[in-house]
Design an enzyme around this catalytic site. Structure first.
Site, PDB file in Angstrom:
ATOM      1  N   ASP A  44       0.888  -1.191   0.014  1.00 49.63           N
ATOM      2  CA  ASP A  44      -0.090   0.079   0.032  1.00 49.63           C
ATOM      3  C   ASP A  44       0.635   1.134   0.120  1.00 49.63           C
ATOM      4  OD1 ASP A  44      -1.708   2.127   1.131  1.00 49.63           O
ATOM      5  OD2 ASP A  44      -3.175   0.676   1.240  1.00 49.63           O
ATOM      6  N   HIS A  98      -1.176  -2.989   8.348  1.00 52.57           N
ATOM      7  CA  HIS A  98      -2.046  -1.467   8.524  1.00 52.57           C
ATOM      8  C   HIS A  98      -3.552  -1.886   8.498  1.00 52.57           C
ATOM      9  CE1 HIS A  98      -3.179  -0.844   4.318  1.00 52.57           C
ATOM     10  NE2 HIS A  98      -2.503  -1.646   3.891  1.00 52.57           N
ATOM     11  N   CYS A 101      -6.419  -2.193   5.516  1.00 54.38           N
ATOM     12  CA  CYS A 101      -5.874  -2.877   4.508  1.00 54.38           C
ATOM     13  C   CYS A 101      -6.895  -3.266   3.390  1.00 54.38           C
ATOM     14  CB  CYS A 101      -4.733  -4.139   4.827  1.00 54.38           C
ATOM     15  SG  CYS A 101      -3.885  -5.157   3.741  1.00 54.38           S
TER      16      CYS A 101
END
Ligand code: CO
Length: 214
Positions: A44, A98, A101
């Site tokens: 990401d 995270h 996600c």
């Protein structure tokens, strides 16, 4: 093409700025690297590894893939791990997921996306293993974030189950495996307090008796 031109302009500016601050900056970096940490994180774009932990080039060894997964069959991730542990001699391996996600979210849904569905199967396995706990969470947002955490915890175990890490431990190397989560909304890191540093912390069925090298 304009967008690409900007990248070269940015690079020019960045390199000039670094050289201005320290004329030997690139000469020194080109000689060697000595990072103490391996970061395994999500691809990401909002989770730039070096930036969120304030480390400079040369200070963080990085591997990123969709949803920060370390399957025992992935030679890409295993090769990075082996190189980081045996050649670079990192002392800490950080698996960092995270919240929010999209890889983890996709693994909770039933849409067909493509090849990536096979990659995300790893997370479906984590989901299945913790189905009861996850089903008990009413809020879908919180349920998603809990699976983010459970996925990180599973990947910490996966790294500990590798021959690479177990061999390092057998040779009395200081090697710590950590599970963290990054919060996109606050920019803060959370330690899941899952730190492994020896074979006796590993479930018995996954332990391999390594021959000591020295
Ligand atoms: Co992600």
């Amino acid at each position: 093409m304009k967008k690409l031109k900007i990248l070269f302009q940015n690079n020019e500016k960045w390199a000039a700025e670094k050289t201005k601050q320290d004329p030997n900056y690139f000469k020194r970096l080109a000689k060697d690297q000595d990072p103490h940490f391996l970061w395994i994180g999500c691809s990401d774009s909002r989770v730039p590894a070096n930036e969120i932990v304030g480390l400079e080039p040369g200070e963080l060894f990085v591997h990123r893939n969709v949803a920060n997964i370390c399957p025992h069959t992935d030679f890409n991730c295993l090769s990075v791990l082996e190189f980081a542990v045996n050649m670079v001699h990192v002392e800490h391996v950080i698996i960092c997921g995270h919240y929010g996600c999209s890889g983890v979210k996709a693994a909770m849904e039933d849409h067909h996306l493509g090849l990536v569905d096979n990659w995300l199967r790893n997370i479906r396995d984590v989901h299945a293993r913790h189905k009861e706990e996850l089903d008990a969470i009413q809020d879908p947002h919180l349920r998603h974030n809990r699976l983010v955490e459970l996925n990180v915890l599973q990947q910490v175990l996966n790294v500990c189950h590798t021959t690479i890490v177990q061999e390092a431990w057998a040779n009395h190397r200081s090697l710590y495996i950590h599970g963290w989560v990054y919060d996109l909304e606050s920019g803060r890191l959370k330690d899941l307090n899952s730190c492994f540093s020896s074979l006796d912390q590993v479930e018995e069925v996954y332990r391999i008796q390594m021959k000591r090298q020295h």
